[in-house]
Scaffold this motif. Sequence first.
Motif, PDB file in Angstrom:
ATOM      1  N   ALA A 196      43.120 -61.755  -6.995  1.00 19.46           N
ATOM      2  CA  ALA A 196      43.145 -61.919  -5.603  1.00 19.46           C
ATOM      3  C   ALA A 196      41.655 -61.897  -5.383  1.00 19.46           C
ATOM      4  O   ALA A 196      40.752 -61.562  -5.898  1.00 19.46           O
ATOM      5  CB  ALA A 196      43.762 -60.789  -4.769  1.00 19.46           C
ATOM      6  N   SER A 197      41.393 -62.959  -4.135  1.00 14.73           N
ATOM      7  CA  SER A 197      39.924 -63.065  -3.749  1.00 14.73           C
ATOM      8  C   SER A 197      40.145 -63.183  -2.116  1.00 14.73           C
ATOM      9  O   SER A 197      41.085 -63.260  -1.464  1.00 14.73           O
ATOM     10  CB  SER A 197      39.446 -64.420  -4.212  1.00 14.73           C
ATOM     11  OG  SER A 197      40.295 -65.553  -3.818  1.00 14.73           O
ATOM     12  N   ASP A 198      38.906 -62.853  -1.471  1.00 13.44           N
ATOM     13  CA  ASP A 198      38.785 -62.897   0.004  1.00 13.44           C
ATOM     14  C   ASP A 198      38.913 -64.294   0.375  1.00 13.44           C
ATOM     15  O   ASP A 198      37.768 -65.092   0.408  1.00 13.44           O
ATOM     16  CB  ASP A 198      37.565 -62.137   0.535  1.00 13.44           C
ATOM     17  CG  ASP A 198      37.460 -61.929   1.662  1.00 13.44           C
ATOM     18  OD1 ASP A 198      38.474 -62.159   2.380  1.00 13.44           O
ATOM     19  OD2 ASP A 198      36.435 -61.346   2.340  1.00 13.44           O
ATOM     20  N   SER A 199      39.947 -64.683   0.917  1.00 14.38           N
ATOM     21  CA  SER A 199      39.913 -65.936   1.619  1.00 14.38           C
ATOM     22  C   SER A 199      39.980 -65.871   3.187  1.00 14.38           C
ATOM     23  O   SER A 199      39.951 -67.088   3.901  1.00 14.38           O
ATOM     24  CB  SER A 199      41.432 -66.702   1.215  1.00 14.38           C
ATOM     25  OG  SER A 199      42.483 -65.672   2.064  1.00 14.38           O
ATOM     26  N   GLY A 200      40.008 -64.771   3.733  1.00 17.68           N
ATOM     27  CA  GLY A 200      39.787 -64.540   5.078  1.00 17.68           C
ATOM     28  C   GLY A 200      41.220 -64.328   5.602  1.00 17.68           C
ATOM     29  O   GLY A 200      41.249 -63.423   6.577  1.00 17.68           O
TER      30      GLY A 200
END
Length: 608
Positions: A418-422
């Motif tokens: 998972a990554s920070d996409s907003g």
Amino acid sequence: MRRSIATVCLSGSLEEKLTAAAAAGFDGVEIFEPDLVVSDSSPEEIRALADRLGLSIDLYQPFRDFEGVTPDLLEANLRRARTRFEVMRRLGADTILVCSNVGTATIDSDQVSADQLHRLGDLAASYGIRVAYEALAWGTYVDDYRHSWRIVERVDHEAVGVCLDSFHILSRGHDPAAIEDIPGEKIFFVQLADAPALSMDVLSWSRHHRLFPGEGAFDLGRFVVHLARAGYDGPLSLEVFNDTFRQTDTRRTAEHALRSLVWLEDRAARLLGPTDSLSRIADVDVPTGLDYVEIKAEDTSGVEVMLDQLGLVFRGKHRTKSVRLWSAGQARIVLNEEHARDLEPHVAGVGFQVRDAAATSERARDLAVRPAARRTHAGEQRLSGFVAPSGLEVFLNGRSAGGAEPFWAEEFEHGHVASDSGVASVDHVNLAHSWEAHDEAVLFYTSVLGLEAPSATEIAGPQGLVRSQVMSNANGSVRIPMNVAPAGQTRFPEHVALRCDDVAAVARHARERGLRPLPVPANYYDDLRARFDLADDVLERLRSNDLLYDRDDRGEFRHFYTPRIGRVFFEVVERVDGYDGYGADSAPTRLAAQARLDRLVAPRSTSA
């Protein structure tokens, strides 16, 4: 207390109504006189059927326009009563409902009414029948239960008591506390109905808009508490006049009705404290958050493309099922292609985070909610689940990983980190119900899950008015807006709203990845300028990203929508400060834009 239902609550023939009431678990019934009149079964046959089904016939009703009349009319009324008592003897019913006079009363005298009811009591006693006198909210001279009780006190006859109807009492704003002043043995019968808060004449309100307990605005829990304190130990009976229920499946409505009565007993028992007269069920465990949203279809690839454009990350395929997980922040979207042949994308399930899944499951069983069974392989987390009235499957997760991902997410393999996409979480899940299932759905979410149900609102759309009601927990971490599809709309869309802190940034990122948001007409932004006096640069930022906007005295709301695939679309929202709404004033614009887009892409198989 015993549980009863009036046959007027249900659709179908009298025989079908009795069968459905027994199957649902009721102890007895009120037989509405017109149901018997139109039946081709004799009173003896109806009595035998009730006996076979294990149902008592608790009340025969109604007997109208008896008291407050001239002497000659009284004699005619007594002859009319005698014929009813003959029928009741054949039917095996021992209590008759006598409504306060509406049509023929000409003498406004409590003593005259009491004397005439005393004569009726003498006649009824000779047949072994009791008279339950009820104050109709629109009675000519008697429209208050306290007045009907004063008359019954004057009657002073062992065969004459009162019937208390929650609608007639609460719709007029009468204080039910005085119920406790009536001796329990003189309360011959109790009828219960809820209702929405409406401004209309009370007769039309009563005849068309009553609801089952827990679905309206009345405090029926307190009402039942007053009954228990008065010493009433007879049936709690539902008498609900409602155009919807008289058109829906008889068995389903009976089950729905019993669920409302079980909920009400539990509610009253908790208000009253320890008691043997009212039954309690398992404690409610209000969900603390949304665990996941499930979208199901034969082919979910189009939804996957859209999730990728919105910034969610593919987390893997389930190790034993044709199910894939996408997530961003605390938002988890499960795409399910299991047993989905010929199904278009639709919201098929919602997972809730609860503190005690076992307790919530027990409560659902107590309320006779149908369980949702799914095959679980060894080593996989087993989630308790049940089926909502719309067919939506609801699952409960009482196990968490200390604020991290739920344990079941470990069953998905070969995905990305998972990554920070907003995108931070699921803000709300907007569900659609048919008009006949809406009230049942409200009761489901309030009684089983303890969600709150404020008053419904109506939104104008291209196909007609859309009724919307939001179910939520106290802090707003669970929000389930429910829309009633306009008549004839069998595929009304549903959507998942994703929450973020910068909706413009998410919109720009999504465009870069190929998403074309739902187009918003220029007229909408001219209207925003007039309504909110927004600066030109603010309007341009909204317009360039197809963002919609709302503002109240607490904060602001900015959001955009995707086109829909099948019956599903997505919304991305940004709540600023204390804004707690859903941009309802923008809903007609969204509905009209979706209708235009649907017409343009109708030939495509992925859209409707």
